[in-house]
Design a protein around this motif. Structure first.
Motif, short mmCIF file in Angstrom:
data_model
loop_
_atom_site.label_atom_id
_atom_site.label_comp_id
_atom_site.label_asym_id
_atom_site.label_seq_id
_atom_site.Cartn_x
_atom_site.Cartn_y
_atom_site.Cartn_z
N VAL A 139 40.96 39.45 52.37
CA VAL A 139 40.74 38.46 51.31
C VAL A 139 39.51 37.58 51.57
N ARG A 140 38.84 37.80 52.71
CA ARG A 140 37.70 36.94 53.04
C ARG A 140 36.65 36.87 51.94
N PRO A 141 36.27 37.98 51.28
CA PRO A 141 35.28 37.86 50.21
C PRO A 141 35.72 36.92 49.08
N VAL A 142 37.01 36.90 48.78
CA VAL A 142 37.52 36.00 47.75
C VAL A 142 37.42 34.56 48.23
N LEU A 143 37.83 34.34 49.46
CA LEU A 143 37.76 32.98 50.02
C LEU A 143 36.31 32.50 50.08
N GLU A 144 35.41 33.36 50.48
CA GLU A 144 34.02 32.95 50.61
C GLU A 144 33.36 32.71 49.27
N ALA A 145 33.90 33.30 48.22
CA ALA A 145 33.40 33.00 46.88
C ALA A 145 33.78 31.59 46.45
N LEU A 146 34.86 31.07 47.06
CA LEU A 146 35.32 29.72 46.72
C LEU A 146 34.79 28.66 47.67
N GLY A 147 34.37 29.06 48.87
CA GLY A 147 33.87 28.08 49.83
C GLY A 147 33.82 28.64 51.23
N THR A 148 34.16 27.81 52.21
CA THR A 148 34.08 28.19 53.62
C THR A 148 35.48 28.28 54.20
#
Length: 385
Positions: A139-148
């Protein structure tokens, strides 16, 4: 495992809508659902959360509290695919987060976020993520689209850290409230006060919320509501089993709970009627005239503490008899101040510090409103030699 392509966002409140819109703009196939059935701008919505969940690789929760999370997940549990990830951005209690993690296992990511609606829209949220490493990588790409994203251990820890972060925000709001109340008592112009506060430790909060802190703020959609922050402080107080002043300070704010948190800082000081018996008490000490104590206290009041190593409990008449009707010889060097007053409907508590020569007294009062006037029902004190 592959990165999710289809995302169901369950909960389209302020943050949920901002998150859904951000993810859709970044190229994900997003469908949203909310219990209020409101639409969410450019994001596709459905009236049945099961329709959204059935098609989703990732289900993102942006709900108000733990009970809402449990209810929604119970409603859609049979529609979750075996490979679907549940990513929960909601602010809930540590025990609630731990229970969801236990129920859903490696498919669960607890990821409360730090930041406002504007940060969600810009993709600059700070995300406290807790999950199995393989799931977190997925899910890291989703999280990184939202922030850090920041890996913080287990779900309970992530939930607790989010409450601690919000506690610092609540403390800042209440510190700002104190500053504005003192400035009002000194008849300082609000604009000048805000200019000065922007130079100090509260500067970022004042600058961001200045439009709500002016003398006559207009109607503004809240980014983070008083009710939501009060809920979080109640969760923190319960989880830590430790007193938390901001939990009461926010819950008792007379402004609507749907107002922005900055409005909590503009609540005026307590009414003079609550302070009057305390001021009468101060006059009694300043003059030595017990008449002022009879004005301050109810006739049934007790004054209690430790005197010469023994517990004492005086009736009001006994207490008044201790005063000679004239000021103490060192009265010009003595001082007294009201430190805190908390009003809860028809009762209030107050704390006062009295510096009397070599001794300092901490007095704590219980007040009650009787026949539209406030009186002291009881007092306890501690003497610092």
């Amino acid at each position: 495992m592959t990165t999710p392509h289809t995302i169901a966002v369950l909960g389209l409140g302020r943050m949920g809508e901002a998150i859904a819109t951000r993810l859709a703009a970044q190229g994900w196939d997003v469908v949203g659902w909310t219990r209020s059935r409101r639409t969410a701008g450019a994001v596709k919505t459905t009236g049945d959360p099961n329709d959204a969940v059935t098609k989703a690789d990732l289900v993102l929760l942006a709900l108000f509290d733990g009970p809402a999370c449990r209810q929604v997940l119970d409603d859609v549990r049979d529609s979750l695919r075996s490979d679907t990830i549940v990513l929960n951005t909601s602010t809930i209690a540590p025990t609630e987060a731990a229970e969801l993690a236990r129920q859903l296992g490696p498919a669960y990511v607890h990821a409360p976020v730090l930041g406002s609606v504007a940060a969600a829209a810009a993709g600059t949220l700070q995300i406290l993520a807790a999950a199995d490493q393989a799931t977190l990588d997925r899910v890291r790409p989703v999280l990184e689209a939202l922030g850090t994203p920041r890996c913080v251990g287990d779900a309970s820890t992530a939930a607790a850290l989010k409450l601690i972060a919000n506690s610092s925000l609540a403390g800042a709001v209440l510190a700002l409230r104190d500053s504005l109340r003192q400035a009002d008592a000194l008849d300082l112009p609000r604009a000048q006060v805000l200019d000065t506060l922007e130079l100090g430790q509260l500067g970022a909060l004042v600058a961001r919320k200045r439009h709500l802190l002016a003398d006559q703020p207009g109607t503004v959609t809240a980014e983070f509501t008083i009710g939501a922050l009060a809920k979080d402080m109640a969760l923190l107080a319960a989880a830590s089993n430790t007193p938390l002043r901001s939990a009461v300070g926010l819950a008792d704010t007379p402004a609507t709970h749907e107002a922005d948190i900055a409005v909590a800082a503009t609540v005026p000081a307590v009414e003079d009627a609550v302070l009057e018996p305390l001021r009468a008490y101060i006059r009694g000490h300043a003059t030595g005239d017990p008449t002022h104590f009879r004005d301050a206290f109810l006739p049934t009041a007790h004054i209690e503490g430790i005197r010469d190593g023994a517990f004492v409990s005086w009736h009001l008449d006994e207490y008044c008899a201790l005063f000679p009707g004239r000021p103490a010889l060192d009265e010009p060097t003595r001082s007294r101040r009201i430190d805190a007053v908390d009003v809860h409907g028809d009762i209030a508590t107050a704390t006062m510090t009295l510096s009397h020569g070599a001794d300092t007294f901490t007095d704590t009062f219980l007040l009650v409103r009787v026949d539209d006037s406030w009186r002291i029902a009881n007092k306890v004190y501690h003497r610092h030699a």
